[in-house]
Write a protein that holds these residues in place. Structure first.
Motif, PDB file in Angstrom:
ATOM      1  N   THR A 169       0.715  -1.106  -0.037  1.00  0.00           N
ATOM      2  CA  THR A 169       0.032  -0.010   0.004  1.00  0.00           C
ATOM      3  C   THR A 169       0.827   1.335   0.185  1.00  0.00           C
ATOM      4  O   THR A 169       1.662   1.474   0.884  1.00  0.00           O
ATOM      5  CB  THR A 169      -1.146  -0.170   1.079  1.00  0.00           C
ATOM      6  OG1 THR A 169      -1.558  -1.276   1.080  1.00  0.00           O
ATOM      7  CG2 THR A 169      -1.920   1.099   1.429  1.00  0.00           C
ATOM      8  N   ALA A 170       0.717   1.987  -0.998  1.00  0.00           N
ATOM      9  CA  ALA A 170       1.590   3.240  -1.082  1.00  0.00           C
ATOM     10  C   ALA A 170       0.626   4.331  -0.664  1.00  0.00           C
ATOM     11  O   ALA A 170       1.051   5.575  -0.064  1.00  0.00           O
ATOM     12  CB  ALA A 170       1.799   3.458  -2.803  1.00  0.00           C
ATOM     13  N   ILE A 171      -0.763   4.352  -0.979  1.00  0.00           N
ATOM     14  CA  ILE A 171      -1.481   5.452  -0.673  1.00  0.00           C
ATOM     15  C   ILE A 171      -2.718   4.943   0.488  1.00  0.00           C
ATOM     16  O   ILE A 171      -3.689   4.195  -0.055  1.00  0.00           O
ATOM     17  CB  ILE A 171      -2.070   6.226  -1.740  1.00  0.00           C
ATOM     18  CG1 ILE A 171      -0.879   6.539  -2.648  1.00  0.00           C
ATOM     19  CG2 ILE A 171      -3.142   7.212  -1.548  1.00  0.00           C
ATOM     20  CD1 ILE A 171      -1.380   7.065  -4.149  1.00  0.00           C
ATOM     21  N   GLY A 175      -6.749   6.053  -2.081  1.00  0.00           N
ATOM     22  CA  GLY A 175      -6.111   5.467  -3.155  1.00  0.00           C
ATOM     23  C   GLY A 175      -6.963   5.157  -4.211  1.00  0.00           C
ATOM     24  O   GLY A 175      -8.317   4.747  -3.912  1.00  0.00           O
ATOM     25  N   LEU A 186       0.882   0.366  -4.863  1.00  0.00           N
ATOM     26  CA  LEU A 186       2.051   0.826  -5.540  1.00  0.00           C
ATOM     27  C   LEU A 186       1.532   0.713  -6.963  1.00  0.00           C
ATOM     28  O   LEU A 186       1.905   1.555  -7.785  1.00  0.00           O
ATOM     29  CB  LEU A 186       3.356   0.227  -5.319  1.00  0.00           C
ATOM     30  CG  LEU A 186       4.554   0.600  -5.751  1.00  0.00           C
ATOM     31  CD1 LEU A 186       5.032   2.036  -5.551  1.00  0.00           C
ATOM     32  CD2 LEU A 186       5.860  -0.311  -5.649  1.00  0.00           C
ATOM     33  N   VAL A 189       0.344   3.438  -8.851  1.00  0.00           N
ATOM     34  CA  VAL A 189       0.851   4.698  -9.221  1.00  0.00           C
ATOM     35  C   VAL A 189       2.166   4.585  -9.975  1.00  0.00           C
ATOM     36  O   VAL A 189       2.603   5.581 -10.810  1.00  0.00           O
ATOM     37  CB  VAL A 189       1.228   5.603  -7.649  1.00  0.00           C
ATOM     38  CG1 VAL A 189      -0.146   6.458  -7.261  1.00  0.00           C
ATOM     39  CG2 VAL A 189       1.855   4.833  -6.856  1.00  0.00           C
ATOM     40  N   ALA A 190       2.800   3.410  -9.779  1.00  0.00           N
ATOM     41  CA  ALA A 190       4.109   3.015 -10.590  1.00  0.00           C
ATOM     42  C   ALA A 190       3.982   2.315 -11.809  1.00  0.00           C
ATOM     43  O   ALA A 190       5.155   2.142 -12.602  1.00  0.00           O
ATOM     44  CB  ALA A 190       5.086   2.882  -9.307  1.00  0.00           C
ATOM     45  N   GLU A 243       5.884  12.553  -8.333  1.00  0.00           N
ATOM     46  CA  GLU A 243       4.962  11.493  -7.598  1.00  0.00           C
ATOM     47  C   GLU A 243       5.472  10.122  -7.568  1.00  0.00           C
ATOM     48  O   GLU A 243       5.436   9.401  -6.433  1.00  0.00           O
ATOM     49  CB  GLU A 243       3.599  11.778  -7.900  1.00  0.00           C
ATOM     50  CG  GLU A 243       2.650  11.186  -6.866  1.00  0.00           C
ATOM     51  CD  GLU A 243       1.243  11.607  -6.941  1.00  0.00           C
ATOM     52  OE1 GLU A 243       0.375  10.863  -6.376  1.00  0.00           O
ATOM     53  OE2 GLU A 243       0.729  12.552  -7.840  1.00  0.00           O
ATOM     54  N   HIS A 247       6.772   7.612  -4.284  1.00  0.00           N
ATOM     55  CA  HIS A 247       6.109   6.340  -4.071  1.00  0.00           C
ATOM     56  C   HIS A 247       7.334   5.240  -3.973  1.00  0.00           C
ATOM     57  O   HIS A 247       7.442   4.342  -3.357  1.00  0.00           O
ATOM     58  CB  HIS A 247       4.980   5.985  -4.685  1.00  0.00           C
ATOM     59  CG  HIS A 247       3.733   7.165  -3.989  1.00  0.00           C
ATOM     60  ND1 HIS A 247       3.535   7.072  -2.686  1.00  0.00           N
ATOM     61  CD2 HIS A 247       3.400   8.119  -4.641  1.00  0.00           C
ATOM     62  CE1 HIS A 247       2.703   8.038  -2.731  1.00  0.00           C
ATOM     63  NE2 HIS A 247       2.461   8.533  -3.749  1.00  0.00           N
ATOM     64  N   PHE A 250      10.220   5.536  -1.812  1.00  0.00           N
ATOM     65  CA  PHE A 250       9.883   5.316  -0.293  1.00  0.00           C
ATOM     66  C   PHE A 250       9.893   3.667   0.115  1.00  0.00           C
ATOM     67  O   PHE A 250       9.952   3.061   0.974  1.00  0.00           O
ATOM     68  CB  PHE A 250       8.457   5.906   0.149  1.00  0.00           C
ATOM     69  CG  PHE A 250       7.936   5.800   1.288  1.00  0.00           C
ATOM     70  CD1 PHE A 250       8.406   6.486   2.354  1.00  0.00           C
ATOM     71  CD2 PHE A 250       6.767   4.958   1.450  1.00  0.00           C
ATOM     72  CE1 PHE A 250       7.812   6.265   3.742  1.00  0.00           C
ATOM     73  CE2 PHE A 250       6.078   4.807   2.774  1.00  0.00           C
ATOM     74  CZ  PHE A 250       6.678   5.604   3.955  1.00  0.00           C
ATOM     75  N   VAL A 251       8.636   2.955  -0.752  1.00  0.00           N
ATOM     76  CA  VAL A 251       8.634   1.566  -0.827  1.00  0.00           C
ATOM     77  C   VAL A 251       9.980   0.778  -0.989  1.00  0.00           C
ATOM     78  O   VAL A 251      10.099  -0.149  -0.225  1.00  0.00           O
ATOM     79  CB  VAL A 251       7.726   1.164  -1.838  1.00  0.00           C
ATOM     80  CG1 VAL A 251       7.479  -0.439  -2.016  1.00  0.00           C
ATOM     81  CG2 VAL A 251       6.333   1.478  -1.588  1.00  0.00           C
ATOM     82  N   HIS A 284      14.945   9.597  -3.551  1.00  0.00           N
ATOM     83  CA  HIS A 284      13.929   9.268  -2.288  1.00  0.00           C
ATOM     84  C   HIS A 284      14.453   8.062  -1.656  1.00  0.00           C
ATOM     85  O   HIS A 284      14.097   8.285  -0.274  1.00  0.00           O
ATOM     86  CB  HIS A 284      12.883   9.265  -3.056  1.00  0.00           C
ATOM     87  CG  HIS A 284      12.023  10.439  -3.568  1.00  0.00           C
ATOM     88  ND1 HIS A 284      11.610  11.455  -2.706  1.00  0.00           N
ATOM     89  CD2 HIS A 284      11.680  10.854  -4.777  1.00  0.00           C
ATOM     90  CE1 HIS A 284      11.198  12.357  -3.467  1.00  0.00           C
ATOM     91  NE2 HIS A 284      11.224  12.185  -4.629  1.00  0.00           N
TER      92      HIS A 284
END
Length: 323
Positions: A169-171, A175, A186, A189-190, A243, A247, A250-251, A284
């Motif tokens: 879960t990214a958001i 989401g 993820l 978004v990716a 953005e 993400h 971060f992940v 990041h």
């Protein structure tokens, strides 16, 4: 006597990639056939068997020269039993005994693994992993897949579903829905699909630039369009890239904080964007990875492209023979 070959197969929803590969990881010949998922996917293994037979004739070879057949299949796989647990787009029923069906159709020993895990094994063996035995591979394509290798072995998990990095879960709230049934993964978004979705949200706000021109011109945009526009300093594309890379960084940092692999390899179609994606992801990543991990885990772009899956599938057989 020529070197023995292994058949590597990368099974996709629309096409199936096949290759004859030596035990040194050299591709002798590669080709593709359409994936026929009609009739509950019953023809898939038969079509693969027929395609192999035809190519062996062309190469004046017999099955005696083939050590076995390795296959990467989409979805969670029980590796020991060669059972595909559930696949959305191939028509197979749940708990499909793929290894048995493939062995029956080809008369060859078979090994089955998840396709993203196969890509990870391919990169470990011949590609960007460069022999690293502790490796995480993330495939950024239509969806986001992942494979985790610890000490040269794929981490399976209790149900064959380990390494599903796309469903981290990214958001956490608000989401977008994911095909897996959750929201904010993820993958939303990716992936290529996710990148286009994010760009369309920004463009819907009336923001102008190269990307809005592209949309007006073609009626649609692709992930590649977003990266191309970002290279040309388009503000909308740049904000989407910020953005995505946030993400991903971060992940991946949290994965590295947990596993401390030698390498994290980014593959799949989206990774073809190259350094314009990799550089901000690394920055990041470095922000969120703690010092011992930051100093030892390296991020790299995959080097094998579409060959990673067939090579990793062949490695499954090579590894079995060596045991």
């Amino acid at each position: 006597m020529s070197k023995k070959w292994i058949v590597g197969v990368d099974l996709g929803g629309t096409t199936t990639k096949l290759a004859f590969i030596t035990t040194d990881g050299e591709i002798v010949h590669k080709w593709e056939i359409p994936t026929d998922n009609t009739n509950e996917g019953q023809k898939i293994t038969v079509n693969i068997a027929n395609a192999i037979d035809e190519k062996l004739v062309e190469h004046n070879q017999t099955k005696n020269n083939i050590l076995g057949i390795g296959m990467g299949a989409p979805g969670p796989v029980n590796y020991e039993e060669g059972i595909v647990l559930n696949v959305v787009n191939l028509g197979w029923p749940d708990q499909y005994p793929l290894k048995d069906r493939l062995e029956a159709a080809t008369s060859l020993p078979a090994a089955i693994e998840n396709d993203a895990n196969c890509a990870a094994l391919g990169e470990m063996w011949i590609g960007a992993g460069d022999g690293a035995k502790d490796l995480v591979c993330v495939t950024l394509g239509t969806g986001v897949g992942g494979g985790v290798i610890v000490d040269g072995k794929v981490v399976q998990g209790i149900n064959g579903a380990a390494g599903e990095i796309g469903h981290i879960t990214a958001i956490p709230s608000g989401g977008a829905p994911c095909n897996c049934g959750k929201t904010g993964c993820l993958e939303t978004v990716a992936s290529a699909t996710g990148i286009v979705r994010l760009a369309r949200i920004e463009l819907a706000k009336g923001r102008k630039g190269k990307l809005s021109e592209k949309l007006a011109e073609n009626g649609s945009i692709t992930a590649k369009d977003v990266f191309d526009a970002a290279r040309n300093h388009d503000e909308v594309a740049q904000s989407v890239l910020d953005e995505i890379s946030f993400h991903l960084g971060f992940v991946l940092a949290n994965i590295a904080n947990t596993l401390n692999p030698e390498k994290i390899v980014l593959g799949g179609g989206v990774s073809k964007a190259g350094d314009i994606l990799l550089d901000p992801v690394i920055s990041h990543f470095e922000k969120f990875a703690f010092s011992a991990v930051r100093d030892s885990t390296k991020l790299a772009l995959a080097t094998l492209g579409n060959d990673a899956g067939v090579l990793g599938a062949a490695w499954l057989i090579k590894n079995k023979v060596n045991q």
